[in-house]
Write a protein that holds these residues in place. Structure first.
Motif, PDB file in Angstrom:
ATOM      1  N   THR A 126       0.821  -1.216   0.000  1.00  0.00           N
ATOM      2  CA  THR A 126       0.000   0.000   0.000  1.00  0.00           C
ATOM      3  C   THR A 126       0.856   1.269   0.000  1.00  0.00           C
ATOM      4  OG1 THR A 126      -0.217  -0.187   2.421  1.00  0.00           O
ATOM      5  CG2 THR A 126      -2.017  -1.085   1.095  1.00  0.00           C
ATOM      6  N   GLY A 156       2.673   4.497  -1.130  1.00  0.00           N
ATOM      7  CA  GLY A 156       2.270   5.455  -2.169  1.00  0.00           C
ATOM      8  C   GLY A 156       2.239   6.864  -1.634  1.00  0.00           C
ATOM      9  N   ASP A 157       1.252   7.635  -2.108  1.00  0.00           N
ATOM     10  CA  ASP A 157       1.229   9.037  -1.696  1.00  0.00           C
ATOM     11  C   ASP A 157       0.583   9.229  -0.333  1.00  0.00           C
ATOM     12  OD1 ASP A 157      -1.275   8.351  -2.543  1.00  0.00           O
ATOM     13  OD2 ASP A 157      -1.705  10.290  -3.473  1.00  0.00           O
ATOM     14  N   TRP A 158      -0.061   8.182   0.218  1.00  0.00           N
ATOM     15  CA  TRP A 158      -0.669   8.345   1.547  1.00  0.00           C
ATOM     16  C   TRP A 158       0.060   7.526   2.617  1.00  0.00           C
ATOM     17  CZ3 TRP A 158      -3.108   6.813   5.974  1.00  0.00           C
ATOM     18  CH2 TRP A 158      -3.725   7.856   6.675  1.00  0.00           C
ATOM     19  N   ASP A 180       5.167  13.693  -0.159  1.00  0.00           N
ATOM     20  CA  ASP A 180       5.778  14.088  -1.441  1.00  0.00           C
ATOM     21  C   ASP A 180       6.118  15.582  -1.419  1.00  0.00           C
ATOM     22  OD1 ASP A 180       3.470  15.681  -2.493  1.00  0.00           O
ATOM     23  OD2 ASP A 180       2.493  13.743  -2.306  1.00  0.00           O
TER      24      ASP A 180
END
Ligand code: ADE
Ligand code: ZN
Length: 325
Positions: free
Chosen positions: A153, A155-157, A314
């Motif tokens: 999972t 990613g960006d979160w 990010d």
């Protein structure tokens, strides 16, 4: 003067550990879960010492049984953070409690948490990101499926992988496999170290796990050569002074090494860890640091810039946060 409205960045908070006692009591009632021993007479969490704290924490967490429970908790956390001027927070999420380490179940929990976080961001302006966390006293074998949940999972979160729990159990290196898996998935790394054990743990965290941030890390002060290594390498400490004093790592704030670490060039940041457990808030942390060490708004602005630059989000999100400080 209170620092309540000053914009703040918080890097070290445990999702379950941020649950207000009233929130946990309400869920326990709704689900008929018996939580005897978790609360004291005045309604706050009751524990004698660190190991007992961990077991009370895990007992309270039993009432969080579904993705919707975590969504409700996420909304409560964002409201609480907004009340204290926090504009960006990272919380530790434990798939051990969210689906027992099963990737499919974890995805469902994460989906609910993320939706609540997005909605909460629209309502409160607080930006939340997650760090998947394994639990040291559950052992290295249980950490592996947790690292897989993190990797699947990433990613960006979900922006990081970490480890909490009882530092007196095992060693950092036992978890190398899990940290390697998380790193290969692109996650940034942090681990609790130097909260209960001395500088050796901090060295192990850097050398054996390759982390760039350390949860607590304060007992590194017992080895000034290693303090200088942290300063040179720009390793960031997620310092939680109120937690350290409540749990008895230091007898009072004036004995806490945060000021000395900062003076020696270490990148320190300020967080609450498990705010209702330690009767703290970000406002209270800042007010206490101002009173005991004489820190002012400029000092806190510096610390919040350090925290924003050390956040695992990010670059576009970082730029948005830095603009608001
Ligand atoms: N989990 C929640 N709070 C913690 C702390 N202060 N140390 C280690 N593990 C934790
Ligand atoms: Zn912690």
């Amino acid at each position: 003067m209170s620092f309540r409205s000053l914009p703040k960045v918080e890097l070290h908070m445990h999702h379950e550990g941020a649950a207000p006692p009233e929130f946990i009591r309400r869920l326990a009632q709704e689900k008929s879960v018996n939580l005897s021993g978790v609360f004291s007479e005045d309604g706050s969490y009751a524990y004698r010492d660190f190991v007992h704290f961990l077991s009370v924490y895990e007992a309270a967490t039993q009432v969080l049984q579904t993705p919707e429970d975590y969504a409700r908790l996420t909304r409560a956390i964002l409201e609480q953070s907004a009340e204290h001027g926090v504009i960006y927070a990272e919380t530790f999420l434990s798939p051990d409690f969210c689906g027992g380490g099963d990737v499919g179940a974890w995805r469902e929990y994460l989906h609910a948490i993320r939706e609540a976080a997005d909605e909460g961001e629209r309502d409160t302006g607080v930006v939340l990101r997650g760090i998947v966390t394994c639990i040291r006293h559950f052992g290295p074998d249980r950490a592996k499926p947790i690292a897989l949940c993190a990797a699947e999972t990433a990613g960006d979160w979900i922006v990081g992988f970490g480890m909490g729990g009882d530092e007196n159990k095992g060693k950092q290196a036992d978890f190398g496999y899990s940290f390697d898996m998380a790193r290969e998935a692109g996650l940034r790394l942090t681990t609790h170290a130097g909260e209960w054990r001395g500088p050796r743990e901090v060295r192990d965290a850097i050398e054996d796990l390759g982390v760039e941030r350390i949860g607590h890390g304060v007992r590194v002060i017992e080895d000034l050569a290693l303090v200088d290594v942290l300063a040179e390498r720009g390793i960031v400490l997620e310092v939680c002074p109120g937690s350290n004093v409540r749990l008895g790592v230091y007898p009072h704030l004036s004995a806490h090494p945060i000021e000395k670490l900062r003076e020696r060039g270490v990148k320190v940041t300020i967080s609450t860890d498990d705010p209702p457990f330690f009767h703290t808030t970000m406002t209270r942390e800042y007010d206490n640091l101002a009173r005991v060490f004489g820190w002012n708004e400029d000092d806190f602005l510096d610390l919040n810039r350090v925290a924003a630059n050390a956040a695992f989000c990010d670059e576009a999100t970082r730029a948005r946060i830095l603009e608001r400080l």
